[in-house]
Design a protein around this motif. Structure first.
Motif, PDB file in Angstrom:
ATOM      1  N   ALA A   1      27.740  53.803  -2.350  1.00 39.44           N
ATOM      2  CA  ALA A   1      27.626  52.424  -2.812  1.00 39.44           C
ATOM      3  C   ALA A   1      28.922  51.689  -2.511  1.00 39.44           C
ATOM      4  CB  ALA A   1      27.352  52.400  -4.316  1.00 39.44           C
ATOM      5  N   HIS A   2      28.818  50.386  -2.345  1.00 37.98           N
ATOM      6  CA  HIS A   2      30.016  49.564  -2.206  1.00 37.98           C
ATOM      7  C   HIS A   2      29.671  48.109  -2.479  1.00 37.98           C
ATOM      8  CE1 HIS A   2      29.738  48.132   2.307  1.00 37.98           C
ATOM      9  NE2 HIS A   2      28.631  47.937   1.666  1.00 37.98           N
ATOM     10  N   ARG A   3      30.708  47.321  -2.574  1.00 38.10           N
ATOM     11  CA  ARG A   3      30.541  45.874  -2.550  1.00 38.10           C
ATOM     12  C   ARG A   3      31.751  45.302  -1.830  1.00 38.10           C
ATOM     13  NH1 ARG A   3      33.649  43.239  -6.478  1.00 38.10           N
ATOM     14  NH2 ARG A   3      32.489  41.344  -6.064  1.00 38.10           N
TER      15      ARG A   3
ATOM     16  N   LEU B 202      26.857  44.730  -5.584  1.00 32.97           N
ATOM     17  CA  LEU B 202      26.815  46.193  -5.500  1.00 32.97           C
ATOM     18  C   LEU B 202      25.522  46.638  -4.816  1.00 32.97           C
ATOM     19  CD1 LEU B 202      27.846  49.006  -6.336  1.00 32.97           C
ATOM     20  CD2 LEU B 202      26.664  48.668  -8.523  1.00 32.97           C
ATOM     21  N   HIS B 203      25.666  47.471  -3.802  1.00 36.48           N
ATOM     22  CA  HIS B 203      24.500  48.000  -3.087  1.00 36.48           C
ATOM     23  C   HIS B 203      24.908  49.278  -2.378  1.00 36.48           C
ATOM     24  CE1 HIS B 203      26.692  45.673  -0.096  1.00 36.48           C
ATOM     25  NE2 HIS B 203      26.115  46.431   0.825  1.00 36.48           N
ATOM     26  N   GLY B 204      23.941  49.959  -1.809  1.00 35.03           N
ATOM     27  CA  GLY B 204      24.245  51.227  -1.161  1.00 35.03           C
ATOM     28  C   GLY B 204      23.777  51.260   0.280  1.00 35.03           C
ATOM     29  N   HIS B 205      24.329  52.234   1.014  1.00 35.56           N
ATOM     30  CA  HIS B 205      23.900  52.470   2.386  1.00 35.56           C
ATOM     31  C   HIS B 205      23.727  53.960   2.610  1.00 35.56           C
ATOM     32  CE1 HIS B 205      24.627  48.414   3.866  1.00 35.56           C
ATOM     33  NE2 HIS B 205      25.807  48.425   3.270  1.00 35.56           N
ATOM     34  N   ASN B 206      22.819  54.293   3.502  1.00 37.54           N
ATOM     35  CA  ASN B 206      22.778  55.638   4.060  1.00 37.54           C
ATOM     36  C   ASN B 206      23.531  55.552   5.386  1.00 37.54           C
ATOM     37  OD1 ASN B 206      21.141  56.826   2.005  1.00 37.54           O
ATOM     38  ND2 ASN B 206      19.397  55.721   2.863  1.00 37.54           N
TER      39      ASN B 206
ATOM     40  N   LYS C 231      25.188  38.366   0.424  1.00 33.94           N
ATOM     41  CA  LYS C 231      24.513  39.478  -0.261  1.00 33.94           C
ATOM     42  C   LYS C 231      25.412  40.693  -0.442  1.00 33.94           C
ATOM     43  CE  LYS C 231      20.576  39.993   2.012  1.00 33.94           C
ATOM     44  NZ  LYS C 231      19.192  40.367   2.309  1.00 33.94           N
ATOM     45  N   CYS C 232      26.317  40.935   0.511  1.00 34.24           N
ATOM     46  CA  CYS C 232      27.133  42.151   0.462  1.00 34.24           C
ATOM     47  C   CYS C 232      28.242  42.091  -0.583  1.00 34.24           C
ATOM     48  CB  CYS C 232      27.720  42.475   1.841  1.00 34.24           C
ATOM     49  SG  CYS C 232      26.454  43.111   2.952  1.00 34.24           S
ATOM     50  N   GLU C 233      28.396  40.939  -1.267  1.00 35.06           N
ATOM     51  CA  GLU C 233      29.353  40.924  -2.375  1.00 35.06           C
ATOM     52  C   GLU C 233      28.753  41.614  -3.598  1.00 35.06           C
ATOM     53  OE1 GLU C 233      30.330  37.050  -4.101  1.00 35.06           O
ATOM     54  OE2 GLU C 233      28.461  36.267  -3.276  1.00 35.06           O
TER      55      GLU C 233
HETATM   56 ZN    ZN Z   1      27.055  47.045   2.548  1.00 32.71          ZN
END
Ligand code: ZN
Length: 122
Positions: A13-15, A26-30, A22-24
């Motif tokens: 996860a990151h922000r 909290l969200h995650g990536h694979n 949208k990327c500000e």
């Molecule tokens: Zn991201």
């Protein structure tokens, strides 16, 4: 000159702190990570054992996997962007490689469509 690469994956996860969009949030990536190394000398027919390269990369990714990147060094002080993740992995991995092998680049995919690569001097 020989080149070879390995691809590994991790989830995190990151922000982005200084981003208006949208990327500000909290969200995650694979994430997918590709490391490319080079050298001009083979040992027993191999530049470097793929499994050694995977092992070294996995040790680094283990610090990030299922973590919140903003809380993990060095991303407490810099944006946890794909570009910075690539550079971080490049700098951490390089010193652990066998002497006759040098690191060429690290490429980080945040999604199947978006990637960043770190390659010094280019
Ligand atoms: Zn991201």
């Amino acid at each position: 000159m020989y080149e070879l690469g390995v691809v590994r994956r991790f989830s995190a996860a990151h922000r982005l702190r200084n981003y208006n969009g949208k990327c500000e949030n909290l969200h995650g990536h694979n994430y997918t990570v590709e490391v490319v190394v080079q050298g001009d000398r083979l040992v027993d027919g191999m530049l470097v054992d793929f499994s050694l390269l995977k092992q070294l990369l996995d040790a680094l990714l283990g610090r990030l996997d299922h973590g919140y990147l903003n809380d993990i060094e060095p991303f407490t002080g810099i944006e946890p962007s794909a570009e910075n993740i690539a550079e971080h992995l490049f700098r951490e991995l390089g010193p652990h490689l066998p002497d006759h092998v040098s690191i060429v680049s690290v490429k980080v995919w945040e999604t199947g469509d978006n990637w960043a690569v770190y390659r010094p001097g280019t």
